[in-house]
Enzyme design. Sequence first.
Site, PDB file in Angstrom:
ATOM      1  N   GLU A  38       0.342  -1.190  -0.013  1.00 48.20           N
ATOM      2  CA  GLU A  38      -0.321   0.027  -0.262  1.00 48.20           C
ATOM      3  C   GLU A  38       0.915   1.152   0.443  1.00 48.20           C
ATOM      4  OE1 GLU A  38      -1.838   0.057   3.557  1.00 48.20           O
ATOM      5  OE2 GLU A  38      -3.664   1.785   3.222  1.00 48.20           O
ATOM      6  N   LYS A 109      -9.939   1.941  -1.888  1.00 49.16           N
ATOM      7  CA  LYS A 109      -9.712   1.819  -1.017  1.00 49.16           C
ATOM      8  C   LYS A 109     -11.160   2.011  -0.230  1.00 49.16           C
ATOM      9  CE  LYS A 109      -7.264   0.856   4.016  1.00 49.16           C
ATOM     10  NZ  LYS A 109      -5.534   1.242   4.324  1.00 49.16           N
ATOM     11  N   CYS A 144      -5.766  -3.664   2.767  1.00 57.77           N
ATOM     12  CA  CYS A 144      -4.709  -3.429   4.195  1.00 57.77           C
ATOM     13  C   CYS A 144      -6.458  -3.875   4.899  1.00 57.77           C
ATOM     14  CB  CYS A 144      -4.349  -1.971   4.366  1.00 57.77           C
ATOM     15  SG  CYS A 144      -3.964  -2.394   5.664  1.00 57.77           S
ATOM     16  N   VAL A 171       0.393  -2.610  11.021  1.00 55.02           N
ATOM     17  CA  VAL A 171       0.822  -2.760  11.852  1.00 55.02           C
ATOM     18  C   VAL A 171       0.753  -3.209  13.519  1.00 55.02           C
ATOM     19  CG1 VAL A 171       1.428   0.125  11.641  1.00 55.02           C
ATOM     20  CG2 VAL A 171      -0.398  -0.903  12.291  1.00 55.02           C
TER      21      VAL A 171
HETATM   22  C1  ACM Z   1      -3.873  -0.347   7.008  1.00 52.66           C
HETATM   23  O1  ACM Z   1      -5.241   0.075   6.350  1.00 52.66           O
HETATM   24  N1  ACM Z   1      -3.319   0.537   6.682  1.00 52.66           N
HETATM   25  C2  ACM Z   1      -4.351  -0.844   8.150  1.00 52.66           C
END
Ligand code: ACM
Length: 263
Positions: A38, A109, A144, A171
């Site tokens: 990402e 996203k 993500c 993370v």
């Molecule tokens: C995320 O969506 N970058 C944890």
Amino acid sequence: MKISVIQFKPEFGDLEGNFHKIASYSESIESDILLFPELAFSGYDFSGRDEAMDLSEEYLKGYTGKLQEISTKLNKIICTGFAEKSSDRLHNSCCLLFPNSDYSTTYHKVHLFFRERFVFDESEKGFFVVNYPDSEINIGPMICYDWRFPEASRTLALKGADLILCPSNLVTKVWHISTPSRALENKVYLAVANRTGIENRNGNELEFNGGSVIHGFDGSTISKAGFDSEEVITAEIFPEMTRDKSFNEYNDIFTDRRPNFYI
Ligand code: ACM
């Protein structure tokens, strides 16, 4: 057909340096599909929308355009996260670039994580799958934090994905509990490209945990990277084997669904 996932540490704000790394991996890795993390050109922890705007680009106008040229020249499917601007809108996106650029597109996203909501606009496009006839593969992107919503991978599978690509900047490590199940319950391949390294910005330290994976459609982990190494992991995949959703003579995970009982 081979897929490679490239795990590395993008340097915050170094658009040119990060792009060169991505381009050089794209040129040298002998795989049909390449997946990067990402926001791989810019880094992740923007101080705000203005900074993200400065580190964004219009789809196919900048580095994504150069990657499209590599995709076409070397006949590789390339997916990477990037900050995408389009007039006054800004998205946490990934480009999905096919050798025949008529099929290339970007995904915005859907589920924005933590302070991303103060930086990026919400997706209006939602989830989709690209059917790429030249390679006879159906690919669905998500990014993500979308992993936390089983609806995301389910939607992609119901739309016909053989392979889900998930560029990430994760993370935590808890997602490793979930992603094998998303592959198994949907009978799809699922690849996660996570980044590594620490970003220390705005008085905030974020440590990204690597551990990129390629899951088989039986929920197995075919290939997995270390938690802090720059690494390329590779797997051979057979997209057509994901399409028969039956697992015995009476049961089929799609036709057995009872959506009238779900909310
Ligand atoms: C995320 O969506 N970058 C944890």
